[in-house]
Design a protein around this motif. Sequence first.
Motif, PDB file in Angstrom:
ATOM      1  N   TYR A 321      12.794-110.087 -47.856  1.00  0.00           N
ATOM      2  CA  TYR A 321      12.371-109.275 -46.706  1.00  0.00           C
ATOM      3  C   TYR A 321      11.958-107.874 -47.158  1.00  0.00           C
ATOM      4  N   ILE A 322      12.741-107.264 -48.040  1.00  0.00           N
ATOM      5  CA  ILE A 322      12.445-105.904 -48.492  1.00  0.00           C
ATOM      6  C   ILE A 322      11.130-105.852 -49.260  1.00  0.00           C
ATOM      7  N   ILE A 323      10.917-106.834 -50.145  1.00  0.00           N
ATOM      8  CA  ILE A 323       9.678-106.848 -50.932  1.00  0.00           C
ATOM      9  C   ILE A 323       8.472-107.058 -50.033  1.00  0.00           C
ATOM     10  N   ASN A 324       8.582-107.969 -49.067  1.00  0.00           N
ATOM     11  CA  ASN A 324       7.451-108.284 -48.202  1.00  0.00           C
ATOM     12  C   ASN A 324       7.175-107.205 -47.160  1.00  0.00           C
ATOM     13  N   ASN A 325       8.228-106.586 -46.627  1.00  0.00           N
ATOM     14  CA  ASN A 325       8.043-105.671 -45.501  1.00  0.00           C
ATOM     15  C   ASN A 325       8.157-104.196 -45.876  1.00  0.00           C
ATOM     16  N   THR A 326       9.049-103.850 -46.790  1.00  0.00           N
ATOM     17  CA  THR A 326       9.198-102.447 -47.174  1.00  0.00           C
ATOM     18  C   THR A 326       8.242-102.071 -48.298  1.00  0.00           C
ATOM     19  N   ILE A 327       8.191-102.913 -49.332  1.00  0.00           N
ATOM     20  CA  ILE A 327       7.276-102.652 -50.445  1.00  0.00           C
ATOM     21  C   ILE A 327       5.860-103.062 -50.084  1.00  0.00           C
ATOM     22  N   GLY A 328       5.730-104.121 -49.287  1.00  0.00           N
ATOM     23  CA  GLY A 328       4.415-104.524 -48.806  1.00  0.00           C
ATOM     24  C   GLY A 328       3.708-105.535 -49.678  1.00  0.00           C
ATOM     25  N   LYS A 329       4.422-106.256 -50.531  1.00  0.00           N
ATOM     26  CA  LYS A 329       3.833-107.288 -51.380  1.00  0.00           C
ATOM     27  C   LYS A 329       4.733-108.510 -51.363  1.00  0.00           C
TER      28      LYS A 329
END
Length: 392
Positions: A321-329
């Motif tokens: 979730y963090i990689i997809n939504n916070t980092i954006g990738k």
Amino acid sequence: MLLFSINLFFAKKGNKTLNVLLSLLFFARFGQILISALIAAEKPITLVYVFQAFTPLYYAAPACFYLYISGFINKSTALRKWQWLHFIPALLALIHVLPWQGWPELDWATIPKQLADNGYFSLKTQTGLFPNYFHYTLRPILVFSYLCLAWVYYYRKMDKTTKTDEPGKRWIVFFLRVATFFQLLSLTPVILRGLHISYTQPSFVIINCLSLLFLVLYALHKPYIFYGYLLVSVDLDKKNIREQFEPDVALSEAASLNLQPLKDEQIAKPTKKVNLSEEQLAELSQSMGTLMEQEQLYLLHEFQIIDLAAKLNIPVHHCSYIINNTIGKNFRDWINGYRVEHFLVQHPIKSDKLTIEAIASESGFKSLATFYNAFKKEKGVMPTNYFNKELS
């Protein structure tokens, strides 16, 4: 122990040879526990048959341990002809327990007592065709010798440049340490007896039980260590977990090969939400970046999102979730970004000695095609055009 042994022996996944070797080790351990139970239950008749049946396996176990370590490191799929010589002690043990003509009468009233008092290595009563020192001398020598050989082989053959976080190396180090602890613990009574130091057998039983309890708790806390090796039903590359939390990886790889996934093969986007505040998401995102930069985990070819989650001690779906939504990738693009930057640093230094493919492999890419796709996605052009533009 018995269930693990049966599961490994008949498993269709993984390395069949290594699975069988590991299953024999567990089965030998099960035999020791069963004999202890029969002694405690005072079942002398059953004990006779069980003890003699498991004796050849006890002499095969040290060789199985060494062959498993060496085979794992070399990625062997079968034993070589000369490696079967390691089982000569087991063959001798089989000859030892067979009811030969003129077999000396065995004292089955004394044998259980000696086993209960001081353990398997303390047997001074004759248990078969060969003299009594066949047990109390040969077996400790086998255990100690193969233990030393396994560690020597590990240090000589295992790539020391490989990070300990690589799944394969992490498992073999764990297995070596645990096996060494229990083997040395079993040899401790022999050493103490040789030094004329008094001890009590129940104390070693308590230590064994506490150690097994600790291993169970550790396994519950970090089960991923056993994936593909002990828990062979889970693929070694963690395919099931990766597809569950990284659906875009399969689609992106198919697109890179100009393949269109079938309709019923389309993977739905994850919808599982996380109960984390914005501050927690930002903090974890920063921790991920710091971890990747300091430990350079992206250099590991087999590094997956489950490994990253384990390093941060958070659930995999939080990590995704963090990689997809916070980092954006997605995870694959994110980690390939680090690999591309590493390549750009190393290429000017090593281009006169190494090919692009070799430098890309050192940067963590498993194939040249994956490297080119990732490079173009990050920089918008292919590597040659990028360097020509930089030089101009």
